[in-house]
Write a protein that holds these residues in place. Structure first.
Motif, PDB file in Angstrom:
ATOM      1  N   GLU A 137       0.835  -1.194   0.000  1.00 56.09           N
ATOM      2  CA  GLU A 137       0.000   0.000   0.000  1.00 56.09           C
ATOM      3  C   GLU A 137       0.875   1.251   0.000  1.00 56.09           C
ATOM      4  O   GLU A 137       1.961   1.280   0.585  1.00 56.09           O
ATOM      5  CB  GLU A 137      -0.886  -0.026   1.253  1.00 56.09           C
ATOM      6  CG  GLU A 137      -1.931   1.066   1.330  1.00 56.09           C
ATOM      7  CD  GLU A 137      -2.777   0.936   2.582  1.00 56.09           C
ATOM      8  OE1 GLU A 137      -3.975   1.224   2.524  1.00 56.09           O
ATOM      9  OE2 GLU A 137      -2.226   0.508   3.627  1.00 56.09           O
ATOM     10  N   ASN A 138       0.408   2.298  -0.670  1.00 53.50           N
ATOM     11  CA  ASN A 138       1.129   3.566  -0.637  1.00 53.50           C
ATOM     12  C   ASN A 138       0.482   4.526   0.362  1.00 53.50           C
ATOM     13  O   ASN A 138      -0.477   4.178   1.056  1.00 53.50           O
ATOM     14  CB  ASN A 138       1.230   4.184  -2.031  1.00 53.50           C
ATOM     15  CG  ASN A 138      -0.134   4.567  -2.608  1.00 53.50           C
ATOM     16  OD1 ASN A 138      -1.096   4.822  -1.887  1.00 53.50           O
ATOM     17  ND2 ASN A 138      -0.214   4.606  -3.933  1.00 53.50           N
ATOM     18  N   LYS A 186      -1.458   6.915   0.050  1.00 53.48           N
ATOM     19  CA  LYS A 186      -2.838   7.292  -0.230  1.00 53.48           C
ATOM     20  C   LYS A 186      -3.811   6.127  -0.056  1.00 53.48           C
ATOM     21  O   LYS A 186      -4.993   6.261  -0.365  1.00 53.48           O
ATOM     22  CB  LYS A 186      -2.954   7.845  -1.650  1.00 53.48           C
ATOM     23  CG  LYS A 186      -2.185   9.137  -1.875  1.00 53.48           C
ATOM     24  CD  LYS A 186      -2.390   9.627  -3.306  1.00 53.48           C
ATOM     25  CE  LYS A 186      -1.650  10.938  -3.545  1.00 53.48           C
ATOM     26  NZ  LYS A 186      -1.848  11.424  -4.952  1.00 53.48           N
ATOM     27  N   GLU A 193      -3.548   3.389  -1.751  1.00 54.60           N
ATOM     28  CA  GLU A 193      -3.643   2.732  -3.048  1.00 54.60           C
ATOM     29  C   GLU A 193      -2.509   1.715  -3.187  1.00 54.60           C
ATOM     30  O   GLU A 193      -1.557   1.705  -2.396  1.00 54.60           O
ATOM     31  CB  GLU A 193      -3.574   3.766  -4.173  1.00 54.60           C
ATOM     32  CG  GLU A 193      -4.685   4.813  -4.095  1.00 54.60           C
ATOM     33  CD  GLU A 193      -4.444   5.990  -5.021  1.00 54.60           C
ATOM     34  OE1 GLU A 193      -5.409   6.724  -5.290  1.00 54.60           O
ATOM     35  OE2 GLU A 193      -3.279   6.165  -5.468  1.00 54.60           O
ATOM     36  N   SER A 211      -0.056   1.082  -5.709  1.00 54.14           N
ATOM     37  CA  SER A 211       0.811   1.390  -6.842  1.00 54.14           C
ATOM     38  C   SER A 211       1.881   2.343  -6.334  1.00 54.14           C
ATOM     39  O   SER A 211       1.749   2.928  -5.263  1.00 54.14           O
ATOM     40  CB  SER A 211       0.036   2.030  -8.003  1.00 54.14           C
ATOM     41  OG  SER A 211      -0.457   3.301  -7.637  1.00 54.14           O
ATOM     42  N   THR A 219      -9.706  -1.775 -10.906  1.00 56.18           N
ATOM     43  CA  THR A 219      -8.493  -0.996 -11.085  1.00 56.18           C
ATOM     44  C   THR A 219      -8.750   0.122 -12.078  1.00 56.18           C
ATOM     45  O   THR A 219      -9.882   0.425 -12.412  1.00 56.18           O
ATOM     46  CB  THR A 219      -7.347  -1.893 -11.562  1.00 56.18           C
ATOM     47  OG1 THR A 219      -7.687  -2.424 -12.845  1.00 56.18           O
ATOM     48  CG2 THR A 219      -7.123  -3.045 -10.604  1.00 56.18           C
ATOM     49  N   TRP A 220      -7.656   0.664 -12.581  1.00 53.17           N
ATOM     50  CA  TRP A 220      -7.630   1.880 -13.392  1.00 53.17           C
ATOM     51  C   TRP A 220      -8.794   2.009 -14.361  1.00 53.17           C
ATOM     52  O   TRP A 220      -8.998   1.155 -15.218  1.00 53.17           O
ATOM     53  CB  TRP A 220      -6.303   1.922 -14.159  1.00 53.17           C
ATOM     54  CG  TRP A 220      -5.156   1.903 -13.220  1.00 53.17           C
ATOM     55  CD1 TRP A 220      -4.456   2.954 -12.739  1.00 53.17           C
ATOM     56  CD2 TRP A 220      -4.592   0.746 -12.611  1.00 53.17           C
ATOM     57  NE1 TRP A 220      -3.495   2.535 -11.865  1.00 53.17           N
ATOM     58  CE2 TRP A 220      -3.551   1.180 -11.765  1.00 53.17           C
ATOM     59  CE3 TRP A 220      -4.869  -0.623 -12.679  1.00 53.17           C
ATOM     60  CZ2 TRP A 220      -2.775   0.314 -11.016  1.00 53.17           C
ATOM     61  CZ3 TRP A 220      -4.104  -1.487 -11.936  1.00 53.17           C
ATOM     62  CH2 TRP A 220      -3.068  -1.017 -11.114  1.00 53.17           C
TER      63      TRP A 220
END
Length: 707
Positions: A64-65, A67, A69, A71, A167-168
């Motif tokens: 996890e980052n 934020k 998220e 990525s 996802t995206w």
């Protein structure tokens, strides 16, 4: 410096126009491929701005980052990527990702910059199953069969399941679980299986568990060192990086999908026992028959024997001899029956295979199966025209298609099919001779001359004919019609395909007017320019990158052309153009491969060329001499012998050959045989900075008619 450290998996990872290479970590022929996966939609991998996970089988592992998220951005200057593993600092997750591969699995590790509570997403393509001991991802890679990936779960706390994790841009749906843990680092050993979950667990236990990341990386590196150790190279260090990276691409495929004594076949959707032969697939023989398979056959004859047996089994299991075999089955792609050339090449190199079973598969392909591009099926009127009239029929521009089996985009490619199939028929005749099918052999030899039926002497080029035998008019061999010239050709134009007569250059030379006219045509190929701006040209022929005049290094049908000067007694021109091509279009750089790699095809061309010779007509048992890229290179063959090429001074710019000796005896010819190569010994070339127009130019010096 260990040999595996010469490999740079990012070479070619920025495409010149179409498909770039991927930075894969795997064992030679390894089923498991581990690599960073980049932002969805990224095609030029080195230029990606973010990583969305480390891929292992159908799993993506990603922390996890900040934020919340999964990525992260990354920096190539804070990254080490090798054939045997990688290490990448993930900026937004503030952690380092490391990974390596085993034959059927691997290990992914995340080390965070600071201790605390961290979360890692394990994402899978279809479904994630959890029990008390394992997390199992089930992917949708195989049609009708699950692709299982197992990770030990006893260390993890499964805090949530994500269900359909979008996802995206909402374009792709995934399943996954989020792992929450305390500490600085976490490891994910995993294993993959086409057979099923129990086989994945067994591979996990035998290959991965109980071993450290460094131990696994060392084992993977040692496997590459052993394979690359067949080659001893003296010369320019930069060229060594290009050369050994090329070998890495060549020996990655085909992949061995045998596991624990069994394999899953997508050709009959069943699990089989190995029965003494491991099962291989994942290939595009239209591309790889030209160099990748011949190089593997020299170094790994036992592996290549298993590959040949795999092709035969695929026919036994499906009723078709496949040129594009993948784990889920055969794919209708490209054209020709080029798998036949591999059996002919094996005959020329003494590699054992079941000739009777192979002939059954080859005969069906050549006498009964359809030759239509991008199609698998029974004979049509298109095929009967080839077999009865001696050419594949084209249709006139803008005419309505009358054969329903013709691919709507790929079209008939009638000139390419005739020329490439004539070569395949030449190879099939050799196998027919082997099994005593004399009548079929005679027919195949007749068909191998079908290339003559497309030569239009009024224009001096191969040209399309309709089913009545009339040449199509109007016709422009330079521009052709449809994207990639697909009405008549396969991704190239008439300038390239007129030279697609590898098995009978003497016959082609006769059609073109003799040696001098042939040499003039060769000169024109490398000087004739497109009649339109290059950006328009490449929109018409997007595969034809690496241009020098009409020659396109970036696509397979052109690979043999630089060597054709040898056949008309002007080998110094081959020597020059090979160095020009290698200097301009091959480098140890993300842009270092000028066309689609295509399973090692492009890299095999470079590897052979760098050694100083090339299997011009695979199946003939003849190698044509070029001009080496190294002062000395030795190749330890699979039979235990060693073949050495010495070209002292080539690193300093002496690229022209002024004399040669084979095992101490004067050699005044620009070719040698498979038997001479397999016997081992030394080819010593006297190199010069200026062209020598006397060596290998007389009668008998040029390669013989292979027909």
């Amino acid at each position: 410096m260990r040999l595996s450290d010469y490999i740079d998996p990012y070479v070619g990872s920025v495409g010149h126009l179409l498909t770039a290479t991927q930075p894969i970590c795997a064992l030679p022929h390894g089923m498991s491929q581990v690599q960073p996966k980049f932002t969805q939609g990224t095609k030029d991998y080195y230029l990606a701005d973010s990583i969305i996970g480390i891929s292992g089988g159908s799993f993506l592992f990603m922390p996890e980052n900040e934020k919340g998220e999964f990525s992260s951005r990354f920096d190539h200057d804070l990254e080490t990527v090798k054939a045997y593993g990688g290490k990448i600092w993930l900026e937004n997750s503030e952690c380092t990702a490391e990974y390596t591969a085993t034959a059927h699995g691997g290990l992914v590790k995340f080390t965070f910059d600071r201790p605390g509570t961290h979360r890692v997403l394990i994402r899978s393509g279809s479904a994630v199953l959890i029990d008390g001991k394992y997390v199992t991802g089930v992917g949708g890679y195989l049609r009708g069969k699950d692709f299982a990936v197992c990770v030990p779960s006893r260390e993890f706390t499964h805090t949530e399941t994500s269900g359909a994790f979008t996802t995206w841009r909402g374009e792709h749906k995934w399943n996954g679980i989020v792992i929450t843990f305390e500490g600085e680092d976490i490891e994910f050993p995993f294993a993959t299986s086409f057979v099923g979950r129990p086989s994945a667990i067994r591979s996990l236990e035998t290959e991965v568990e109980g071993k450290t990341l460094e131990e696994l990386k060392e084992a993977c590196a040692a496997a590459w060192d052993k394979l690359l150790g067949h080659f001893t190279v003296e010369g320019d260090e930069y060229r060594k990086k290009i050369f050994f990276t090329a070998l890495y691409r060549v020996f990655h495929r085909q992949i061995c999908i045998s596991e624990n004594g069994e394999y899953y076949s997508g050709f009959d959707k069943s699990v089989h026992t190995d029965d003494g032969h491991k099962f291989y697939c994942d290939d595009g023989v239209w591309d790889t028959h030209r160099g990748a398979h011949p190089l593997q056959a020299l170094i790994e004859p036992e592996v290549h024997a298993d590959i040949l047996e795999s092709f035969i089994r695929q026919y036994d299991q499906s009723g078709w001899l496949h040129d594009f075999p993948y784990p889920h089955g055969g794919v209708p792609c490209m054209l020709g029956t080029h798998t036949t050339t591999l059996f002919a090449n094996a005959l020329a190199h003494g590699i054992p295979f079941d000739a009777d079973r192979a002939w059954k598969a080859v005969r069906f392909a050549h006498f009964e199966g359809s030759l239509l591009p991008w199609h698998i099926g029974p004979e049509t009127s298109y095929d009967r025209c080839y077999r009865e009239k001696g050419f594949a029929p084209a249709i006139h521009p803008d005419a309505e298609e009358t054969i329903p089996e013709v691919h709507p985009f790929e079209r008939r490619q009638a000139v390419a099919v005739t020329l490439e199939q004539a070569y395949d028929d030449y190879c099939a005749a050799k196998l027919a001779d082997k099994v005593g099918a004399d009548e079929d052999a005679a027919t195949l030899r007749k068909w191998s001359q079908n290339y003559r039926n497309l030569f239009d002497s009024s224009i001096g080029f191969m040209a399309p004919r309709d089913e009545n035998g009339e040449f199509i008019k109007p016709y422009d061999p330079k521009m052709a019609y449809a994207q990639g010239g697909r009405d008549y050709f396969a991704e190239c134009n008439g300038w390239i395909y007129t030279m697609e007569v590898r098995h009978d250059v003497a016959g082609l030379m006769e059609l073109l007017g003799g040696k001098e006219k042939f040499a003039e045509r060769m000169d024109a190929i490398f000087s004739e320019q497109p009649d339109i701006p290059v950006y328009h040209w490449l929109s018409r022929f997007p595969d034809s990158t690496g241009l020098i005049g009409q020659f396109c290094m970036g696509n397979e049908p052109a690979f043999h052309i630089p060597y054709m000067y040898n056949f008309c007694g002007q080998p110094w021109k081959t020597q020059k153009i090979l160095h020009d091509i290698c200097r301009v279009y091959f480098s140890a750089h993300p842009l270092g491969i000028c066309g689609d790699e295509d399973g090692g095809a492009m890299s095999a061309w470079y590897a052979f060329t760098a050694m100083g010779f090339y299997p011009f007509c695979v199946g003939s048992g003849t190698y044509v001499i070029g001009s080496p890229m190294f002062d000395k290179i030795s190749m330890e063959l699979g039979n235990g012998n060693t073949f050495t090429v010495i070209a002292s001074g080539v690193t300093e710019g002496k690229k022209y050959i002024s004399g040669a000796k084979l095992n101490g005896c004067e050699l005044d010819r620009s070719w040698f045989t498979a038997d001479e190569l397999l016997a081992g010994g030394t080819l010593e070339l006297t190199m010069s900075a200026k062209p020598d127009k006397t060596w290998a130019t007389g009668e008998g010096a040029v390669p013989p008619s292979l027909y």
